[in-house]
Design a protein around this motif. Structure first.
Motif, mmCIF file in Angstrom:
data_model
loop_
_atom_site.group_PDB
_atom_site.id
_atom_site.type_symbol
_atom_site.label_atom_id
_atom_site.label_comp_id
_atom_site.label_asym_id
_atom_site.label_seq_id
_atom_site.Cartn_x
_atom_site.Cartn_y
_atom_site.Cartn_z
ATOM 1 N N MET A 192 -34.121 46.064 45.447
ATOM 2 C CA MET A 192 -34.010 45.078 44.380
ATOM 3 C C MET A 192 -35.019 43.966 44.611
ATOM 4 O O MET A 192 -35.099 43.405 45.692
ATOM 5 C CB MET A 192 -32.591 44.495 44.360
ATOM 6 N N ALA A 193 -35.818 43.653 43.589
ATOM 7 C CA ALA A 193 -36.800 42.579 43.696
ATOM 8 C C ALA A 193 -36.133 41.251 43.355
ATOM 9 O O ALA A 193 -35.419 41.134 42.357
ATOM 10 C CB ALA A 193 -37.962 42.847 42.751
ATOM 11 N N TYR A 194 -36.359 40.257 44.188
ATOM 12 C CA TYR A 194 -35.798 38.930 43.976
ATOM 13 C C TYR A 194 -36.918 37.905 43.858
ATOM 14 O O TYR A 194 -38.049 38.130 44.318
ATOM 15 C CB TYR A 194 -34.888 38.545 45.142
ATOM 16 N N GLU A 195 -36.582 36.753 43.310
ATOM 17 C CA GLU A 195 -37.554 35.681 43.110
ATOM 18 C C GLU A 195 -37.646 34.755 44.309
ATOM 19 O O GLU A 195 -38.717 34.263 44.644
ATOM 20 C CB GLU A 195 -37.169 34.888 41.853
ATOM 21 N N THR A 196 -36.509 34.494 44.970
ATOM 22 C CA THR A 196 -36.477 33.475 46.018
ATOM 23 C C THR A 196 -36.077 33.998 47.394
ATOM 24 O O THR A 196 -36.021 33.226 48.348
ATOM 25 C CB THR A 196 -35.498 32.345 45.635
ATOM 26 N N ILE A 197 -35.760 35.273 47.512
ATOM 27 C CA ILE A 197 -35.457 35.879 48.802
ATOM 28 C C ILE A 197 -36.170 37.217 48.915
ATOM 29 O O ILE A 197 -36.581 37.798 47.903
ATOM 30 C CB ILE A 197 -33.940 36.087 49.020
ATOM 31 N N CYS A 214 -35.685 41.068 50.877
ATOM 32 C CA CYS A 214 -34.748 41.927 51.600
ATOM 33 C C CYS A 214 -35.489 43.144 52.138
ATOM 34 O O CYS A 214 -36.263 43.769 51.411
ATOM 35 C CB CYS A 214 -33.611 42.378 50.684
ATOM 36 N N GLU A 215 -35.249 43.448 53.390
ATOM 37 C CA GLU A 215 -35.872 44.618 54.015
ATOM 38 C C GLU A 215 -34.818 45.356 54.829
ATOM 39 O O GLU A 215 -34.137 44.757 55.676
ATOM 40 C CB GLU A 215 -37.020 44.185 54.919
ATOM 41 N N LEU A 216 -34.676 46.654 54.567
ATOM 42 C CA LEU A 216 -33.705 47.483 55.284
ATOM 43 C C LEU A 216 -34.443 48.416 56.226
ATOM 44 O O LEU A 216 -35.306 49.187 55.804
ATOM 45 C CB LEU A 216 -32.865 48.297 54.297
ATOM 46 N N ALA A 217 -34.123 48.335 57.506
ATOM 47 C CA ALA A 217 -34.715 49.206 58.508
ATOM 48 C C ALA A 217 -33.729 49.382 59.643
ATOM 49 O O ALA A 217 -33.130 48.406 60.114
ATOM 50 C CB ALA A 217 -36.033 48.624 59.042
ATOM 51 N N VAL A 228 -32.549 39.568 55.417
ATOM 52 C CA VAL A 228 -32.664 38.754 54.213
ATOM 53 C C VAL A 228 -33.424 37.490 54.585
ATOM 54 O O VAL A 228 -32.968 36.712 55.442
ATOM 55 C CB VAL A 228 -31.276 38.384 53.651
ATOM 56 N N ALA A 229 -34.581 37.291 53.973
ATOM 57 C CA ALA A 229 -35.413 36.131 54.279
ATOM 58 C C ALA A 229 -35.462 35.200 53.074
ATOM 59 O O ALA A 229 -35.834 35.626 51.972
ATOM 60 C CB ALA A 229 -36.822 36.560 54.669
ATOM 61 N N LEU A 230 -35.093 33.940 53.274
ATOM 62 C CA LEU A 230 -35.283 32.935 52.234
ATOM 63 C C LEU A 230 -36.783 32.816 52.004
ATOM 64 O O LEU A 230 -37.549 32.654 52.957
ATOM 65 C CB LEU A 230 -34.682 31.599 52.664
ATOM 66 N N ASN A 233 -21.462 46.989 49.747
ATOM 67 C CA ASN A 233 -21.205 48.264 49.070
ATOM 68 C C ASN A 233 -22.112 49.398 49.535
ATOM 69 O O ASN A 233 -22.064 50.489 48.969
ATOM 70 C CB ASN A 233 -21.341 48.081 47.558
ATOM 71 N N ASP A 234 -22.919 49.149 50.546
ATOM 72 C CA ASP A 234 -23.886 50.145 51.015
ATOM 73 C C ASP A 234 -23.568 50.518 52.466
ATOM 74 O O ASP A 234 -23.791 49.732 53.384
ATOM 75 C CB ASP A 234 -25.302 49.573 50.901
ATOM 76 N N ASP A 235 -23.071 51.722 52.684
ATOM 77 C CA ASP A 235 -22.726 52.155 54.042
ATOM 78 C C ASP A 235 -23.944 52.326 54.944
ATOM 79 O O ASP A 235 -23.797 52.423 56.163
ATOM 80 C CB ASP A 235 -21.935 53.471 53.986
ATOM 81 N N ALA A 236 -25.128 52.359 54.343
ATOM 82 C CA ALA A 236 -26.349 52.468 55.146
ATOM 83 C C ALA A 236 -26.683 51.155 55.842
ATOM 84 O O ALA A 236 -27.523 51.127 56.744
ATOM 85 C CB ALA A 236 -27.525 52.900 54.265
ATOM 86 N N ILE A 237 -26.045 50.085 55.434
ATOM 87 C CA ILE A 237 -26.276 48.769 56.038
ATOM 88 C C ILE A 237 -25.146 48.465 57.003
ATOM 89 O O ILE A 237 -23.975 48.442 56.622
ATOM 90 C CB ILE A 237 -26.367 47.674 54.955
ATOM 91 N N ARG A 238 -25.492 48.228 58.264
ATOM 92 C CA ARG A 238 -24.478 47.945 59.277
ATOM 93 C C ARG A 238 -24.440 46.475 59.676
ATOM 94 O O ARG A 238 -23.386 45.944 60.014
ATOM 95 C CB ARG A 238 -24.739 48.799 60.530
ATOM 96 N N VAL A 239 -25.600 45.809 59.685
ATOM 97 C CA VAL A 239 -25.685 44.414 60.109
ATOM 98 C C VAL A 239 -26.653 43.687 59.178
ATOM 99 O O VAL A 239 -27.640 44.276 58.714
ATOM 100 C CB VAL A 239 -26.184 44.291 61.576
ATOM 101 N N ILE A 240 -26.365 42.411 58.914
ATOM 102 C CA ILE A 240 -27.231 41.578 58.083
ATOM 103 C C ILE A 240 -27.803 40.456 58.943
ATOM 104 O O ILE A 240 -27.063 39.782 59.671
ATOM 105 C CB ILE A 240 -26.443 40.970 56.905
ATOM 106 N N ILE A 241 -29.112 40.281 58.879
ATOM 107 C CA ILE A 241 -29.793 39.150 59.529
ATOM 108 C C ILE A 241 -30.347 38.256 58.431
ATOM 109 O O ILE A 241 -30.983 38.736 57.493
ATOM 110 C CB ILE A 241 -30.933 39.624 60.451
ATOM 111 N N VAL A 242 -30.103 36.949 58.542
ATOM 112 C CA VAL A 242 -30.628 35.986 57.570
ATOM 113 C C VAL A 242 -31.608 35.069 58.292
ATOM 114 O O VAL A 242 -31.282 34.484 59.332
ATOM 115 C CB VAL A 242 -29.504 35.159 56.928
ATOM 116 N N THR A 243 -32.816 34.937 57.741
ATOM 117 C CA THR A 243 -33.841 34.083 58.341
ATOM 118 C C THR A 243 -34.643 33.438 57.224
ATOM 119 O O THR A 243 -34.294 33.540 56.049
ATOM 120 C CB THR A 243 -34.719 34.905 59.307
ATOM 121 N N GLY A 244 -35.719 32.750 57.591
ATOM 122 C CA GLY A 244 -36.555 32.090 56.601
ATOM 123 C C GLY A 244 -38.002 32.517 56.725
ATOM 124 O O GLY A 244 -38.477 32.799 57.828
#
Length: 296
Positions: free
Chosen positions: A1-6, A8-11, A17-19, A45-56
């Motif tokens: 999903m493309a966002y304007e202000t954040i 997201c990269e899944l690996a 999630v980067a501000l 809602n995505d079982d492929a995602i196990r952990v979320i990291i938030v940074t800037g």
């Protein structure tokens, strides 16, 4: 999903999630709030995602609310239309338009079923500091700075931080930082137990990812989701019996699961576990055990 202000990269099952307003030091906007909530909705809602990291992105984590609106910056409710009134003319504060947008974000993070790690790369003030409080683990770069600056702006701490912050650092430390509104360095945040680790800037994201991989490789997602909510929600319990009741229900349900059998066999056979349970399909029937609160 493309966002304007954040961004997201899944690996490797880690969603980063980067501000992403680096030219504005990632100052927080209503668009950013909506996009962050959407990203957490999708992650849950995505079982492929196990952990979320938030940074800037860039040199800041988040410089706080975007004050480009000047003196109207804290009047978000006014831009949503006239205040609803009670028959006696008093303001009806149960009107959802009065809800703090920053608090709606922290409540969404609080309800997440995935572990959330804050990788604080630079200045984090105002909502940049309070949004982190609903995250599970905070790791700071040596370049990070923190500030609960609300009193210096003539307002009060937002994002439900009067609930979160004293539970994390204790009420005396919370009050000192909020009374003064001063900006303080990463080492003071570490001493005050706001963050669990301070690392050189180039090691920040690798440290967060190493922690995330340790969770992913050694533990099942269903257990982690339950541990997260058991820990957070028991902070408000009035007696340990409340924890005992949930422990008992969850232990009974998980004790018969395929993940529990795999955990035992992997230990006995001295091999890495291969857990198959999914948060989307295998949470026990006693979850959730709480009644969701309404805004009223």
């Amino acid at each position: 999903m493309a966002y304007e202000t954040i961004k997201c990269e899944l690996a490797e099952q880690i969603l980063t999630v980067a501000l992403n307003r680096p030219e504005k030091l990632n100052a927080f906007t209503n668009i950013m709030q909506r996009e962050l909530i959407d990203a957490f909705d999708r992650a849950d809602n995505d079982d492929a995602i196990r952990v979320i990291i938030v940074t800037g992105e860039g040199r800041a984590f988040c410089a706080g609310a975007d004050l480009s609106l000047g003196t109207d910056a804290f009047q978000g409710h006014a831009r949503r239309g006239p205040a609803k009134r009670l028959p006696d003319g008093a303001v009806d504060y149960s009107d959802p338009k009065f809800r703090d947008a920053h608090g709606q974000l922290t409540l969404r993070i609080f309800n997440c079923v995935k572990p959330v790690i804050a990788a604080v790369n630079g200045p984090a003030v105002g909502v940049g500091a309070t949004m982190q409080l609903a995250m599970d683990i905070r790791i700071a770069s040596e370049a990070a700075r923190f500030g609960f600056v609300f009193s210096q702006r003539g307002i009060v701490p937002d994002a439900a931080s009067s609930w979160f912050l004293p539970r994390i650092v204790g009420v005396a430390q919370a009050l000192e930082w909020c009374y003064s509104g001063r900006v303080f360095p990463a080492q003071e945040a570490l001493a005050g137990r706001l963050v669990s680790k301070v690392v050189p800037p180039d090691l920040l994201v690798p440290t967060a990812r190493a922690l995330a991989r340790d969770i992913i490789e050694k533990t099942p997602p269903v257990s982690i989701a339950l541990v997260r909510h058991m820990m957070w929600r028991m902070l408000g319990a009035d007696d340990p019996m409340e924890a005992h009741k949930i422990d008992s229900r969850v232990s009974y349900a998980l004790g018969r699961s395929a993940d529990a059998k795999e955990g035992i066999m992997a230990f006995l056979e001295k091999r890495p576990p291969v857990f198959t349970g999914k948060v989307s399909a295998d949470m026990p029937d006693c979850f959730p055990w709480w009644t969701e609160r309404e805004y009223k």
